[in-house]
Motif scaffolding. Structure first.
Motif, PDB file in Angstrom:
ATOM      1  N   TRP A  56      20.833 -10.757   1.135  1.00  0.00           N
ATOM      2  CA  TRP A  56      19.545 -11.368   0.777  1.00  0.00           C
ATOM      3  C   TRP A  56      18.595 -11.375   1.974  1.00  0.00           C
ATOM      4  O   TRP A  56      17.411 -11.063   1.837  1.00  0.00           O
ATOM      5  N   ALA A  57      19.111 -11.723   3.144  1.00  0.00           N
ATOM      6  CA  ALA A  57      18.259 -11.867   4.335  1.00  0.00           C
ATOM      7  C   ALA A  57      17.600 -10.550   4.737  1.00  0.00           C
ATOM      8  O   ALA A  57      16.466 -10.538   5.232  1.00  0.00           O
ATOM      9  N   THR A  58      18.288  -9.423   4.512  1.00  0.00           N
ATOM     10  CA  THR A  58      17.698  -8.134   4.900  1.00  0.00           C
ATOM     11  C   THR A  58      16.481  -7.789   4.041  1.00  0.00           C
ATOM     12  O   THR A  58      15.660  -6.953   4.434  1.00  0.00           O
ATOM     13  N   GLY A  59      16.350  -8.426   2.886  1.00  0.00           N
ATOM     14  CA  GLY A  59      15.186  -8.178   2.036  1.00  0.00           C
ATOM     15  C   GLY A  59      13.908  -8.780   2.578  1.00  0.00           C
ATOM     16  O   GLY A  59      12.806  -8.403   2.153  1.00  0.00           O
ATOM     17  N   ILE A  60      14.012  -9.706   3.538  1.00  0.00           N
ATOM     18  CA  ILE A  60      12.825 -10.362   4.082  1.00  0.00           C
ATOM     19  C   ILE A  60      11.989  -9.367   4.892  1.00  0.00           C
ATOM     20  O   ILE A  60      10.761  -9.343   4.784  1.00  0.00           O
ATOM     21  N   VAL A  61      12.658  -8.545   5.695  1.00  0.00           N
ATOM     22  CA  VAL A  61      11.929  -7.548   6.492  1.00  0.00           C
ATOM     23  C   VAL A  61      11.253  -6.539   5.573  1.00  0.00           C
ATOM     24  O   VAL A  61      10.106  -6.127   5.817  1.00  0.00           O
ATOM     25  N   CYS A 143       7.640   4.791   5.023  1.00  0.00           N
ATOM     26  CA  CYS A 143       6.291   4.346   4.676  1.00  0.00           C
ATOM     27  C   CYS A 143       5.524   3.930   5.928  1.00  0.00           C
ATOM     28  O   CYS A 143       4.372   4.327   6.138  1.00  0.00           O
ATOM     29  N   MET A 144       6.163   3.133   6.773  1.00  0.00           N
ATOM     30  CA  MET A 144       5.504   2.685   8.003  1.00  0.00           C
ATOM     31  C   MET A 144       5.258   3.854   8.959  1.00  0.00           C
ATOM     32  O   MET A 144       4.234   3.898   9.645  1.00  0.00           O
ATOM     33  N   SER A 145       6.176   4.809   8.978  1.00  0.00           N
ATOM     34  CA  SER A 145       5.989   5.983   9.834  1.00  0.00           C
ATOM     35  C   SER A 145       4.801   6.810   9.346  1.00  0.00           C
ATOM     36  O   SER A 145       4.007   7.313  10.153  1.00  0.00           O
ATOM     37  N   PHE A 259       2.241  -0.337  13.318  1.00  0.00           N
ATOM     38  CA  PHE A 259       2.997   0.326  12.260  1.00  0.00           C
ATOM     39  C   PHE A 259       4.333   0.857  12.782  1.00  0.00           C
ATOM     40  O   PHE A 259       5.360   0.772  12.101  1.00  0.00           O
ATOM     41  N   TRP A 260       4.317   1.405  14.004  1.00  0.00           N
ATOM     42  CA  TRP A 260       5.576   1.876  14.591  1.00  0.00           C
ATOM     43  C   TRP A 260       6.533   0.720  14.820  1.00  0.00           C
ATOM     44  O   TRP A 260       7.748   0.862  14.654  1.00  0.00           O
ATOM     45  N   LEU A 261       5.985  -0.431  15.226  1.00  0.00           N
ATOM     46  CA  LEU A 261       6.824  -1.613  15.419  1.00  0.00           C
ATOM     47  C   LEU A 261       7.530  -1.993  14.124  1.00  0.00           C
ATOM     48  O   LEU A 261       8.738  -2.277  14.113  1.00  0.00           O
ATOM     49  N   LEU A 262       6.791  -1.987  13.021  1.00  0.00           N
ATOM     50  CA  LEU A 262       7.391  -2.309  11.731  1.00  0.00           C
ATOM     51  C   LEU A 262       8.400  -1.235  11.308  1.00  0.00           C
ATOM     52  O   LEU A 262       9.410  -1.555  10.667  1.00  0.00           O
ATOM     53  N   ALA A 263       8.132   0.006  11.677  1.00  0.00           N
ATOM     54  CA  ALA A 263       9.088   1.075  11.365  1.00  0.00           C
ATOM     55  C   ALA A 263      10.398   0.860  12.126  1.00  0.00           C
ATOM     56  O   ALA A 263      11.490   1.044  11.570  1.00  0.00           O
ATOM     57  N   VAL A 264      10.286   0.453  13.386  1.00  0.00           N
ATOM     58  CA  VAL A 264      11.481   0.174  14.194  1.00  0.00           C
ATOM     59  C   VAL A 264      12.234  -1.022  13.631  1.00  0.00           C
ATOM     60  O   VAL A 264      13.471  -1.011  13.524  1.00  0.00           O
ATOM     61  N   LEU A 265      11.499  -2.074  13.260  1.00  0.00           N
ATOM     62  CA  LEU A 265      12.135  -3.245  12.655  1.00  0.00           C
ATOM     63  C   LEU A 265      12.825  -2.871  11.347  1.00  0.00           C
ATOM     64  O   LEU A 265      13.919  -3.370  11.043  1.00  0.00           O
ATOM     65  N   SER A 266      12.195  -1.989  10.578  1.00  0.00           N
ATOM     66  CA  SER A 266      12.799  -1.535   9.325  1.00  0.00           C
ATOM     67  C   SER A 266      14.076  -0.749   9.589  1.00  0.00           C
ATOM     68  O   SER A 266      15.059  -0.876   8.849  1.00  0.00           O
ATOM     69  N   PHE A 267      14.070   0.057  10.651  1.00  0.00           N
ATOM     70  CA  PHE A 267      15.270   0.815  11.013  1.00  0.00           C
ATOM     71  C   PHE A 267      16.402  -0.128  11.423  1.00  0.00           C
ATOM     72  O   PHE A 267      17.548   0.029  10.973  1.00  0.00           O
ATOM     73  N   CYS A 268      16.077  -1.106  12.273  1.00  0.00           N
ATOM     74  CA  CYS A 268      17.090  -2.085  12.691  1.00  0.00           C
ATOM     75  C   CYS A 268      17.608  -2.875  11.497  1.00  0.00           C
ATOM     76  O   CYS A 268      18.810  -3.143  11.380  1.00  0.00           O
TER      77      CYS A 268
END
Length: 286
Positions: A56-61, A143-145, A259-268
């Motif tokens: 559930w928690a991974t859905g927040i990002v 998407c963020m990339s 946007f790259w920051l969000l892409a990195v967060l999405s990868f993590c």
């Protein structure tokens, strides 16, 4: 497997004590205090909820990424060329392509992807709920990339045309944003629907409505997370009198970095999700 075994032995065994009758209950004969004595069913239901929590928690990002459709994507579109002849397209109206993407992907998923996946996985639904959510999280990173690449090109044009210090639109068609909206719509199909199916199937029988609502809670928390990230980024990048990544004049900023920051967060987030999904122990069929 070792971590899963240790988790069950050390943590879940502690929860089992809640259903053990103590000397107090034996002496008094009072077994009605739910704060002191739980049923085995209640303990098992709690274990199910705890196992579901990391997923559930991974859905927040993901929801934080999804929130960009109505925030930073619109800001980006407002400094792009929105003209079609004499008609000006409102930047926010491009979210229509997210809706179109959903309309396109639903039949594609049901009629094409599921039958193909069924041949490889042997599962009636083609993909499991966990696999479906994982695909959605991967698409959110793409998407963020995509948004970052469009912004890099927009800033390059601003520098070439000497518009860095001017808060004006850059002559780059707003329709270059379509891919990021389209990818986000595909991610929405995989993640949100996968979440609903997962929480409904895996939740305790008596808590299905509540657990299904938990998937909707990620949307609210994702918006809060998006605001928090934006606040932190603005605070850090504007130190020393710098304009920061997201100034009023986006031509002099670096929205692409955001946007790259969000892409990195999405990868993590995807890496953590894969680990949690591998560790997850499905509920036994009732």
């Amino acid at each position: 497997m070792l971590l899963d075994l240790l988790h069950n032995i050390i943590f879940f065994r502690c929860l089992d004590k809640a259903a053990v009758v103590s000397d107090t209950e034996l002496n008094t004969g009072d077994y009605s205090n739910a704060w002191r004595l739980c049923t085995v069913t209640q303990v098992e239901e709690l274990k199910i909820l705890i196992r579901m929590f990391p997923i559930w928690a991974t859905g927040i990002v993901f929801s934080a990424v999804y929130a960009q459709m109505s925030t930073m994507f619109v800001e980006q579109g407002m400094v792009m060329d929105t003209a079609i002849g004499s008609f000006k397209i409102p930047a926010a109206s491009l979210s229509t392509f997210d809706t179109i993407s959903v309309i396109v992907w639903v039949p594609v998923y049901d009629k094409i992807l599921v039958p193909i996946a069924r041949r490889f996985t042997g599962k009636e639904r083609g993909f499991s709920e966990l696999q479906r959510m994982g695909i959605g999280l991967f698409l959110s990173m793409l998407c963020m990339s995509s948004a970052a690449i469009v912004e890099i090109r927009r800033l390059q044009l601003a520098r070439e045309l000497g518009l860095v210090d001017e808060a004006v639109a850059v002559p780059l068609s707003i329709f270059w944003q379509i891919p990021q909206y389209f990818i986000l719509g595909a991610a929405e199909i995989f993640t949100f629907i996968g979440q609903l199916e997962f929480f409904y199937d895996q939740s305790p029988d008596a808590m299905r409505s509540l657990c299904s609502a938990l998937s909707l809670l990620t949307t609210a928390l994702g918006n809060y997370l998006s605001s928090f990230i934006l606040t932190v980024v603005t605070s850090i990048t504007t130190q020393g009198g710098k304009p920061g990544w997201i100034p009023n004049n986006l031509n002099g900023g670096h929205l692409d970095y955001f946007f790259w920051l969000l892409a990195v967060l999405s990868f993590c987030n995807l890496v953590i999700y894969i680990f949690c999904a591998k560790m997850y122990k499905s509920k036994k069929a009732s």
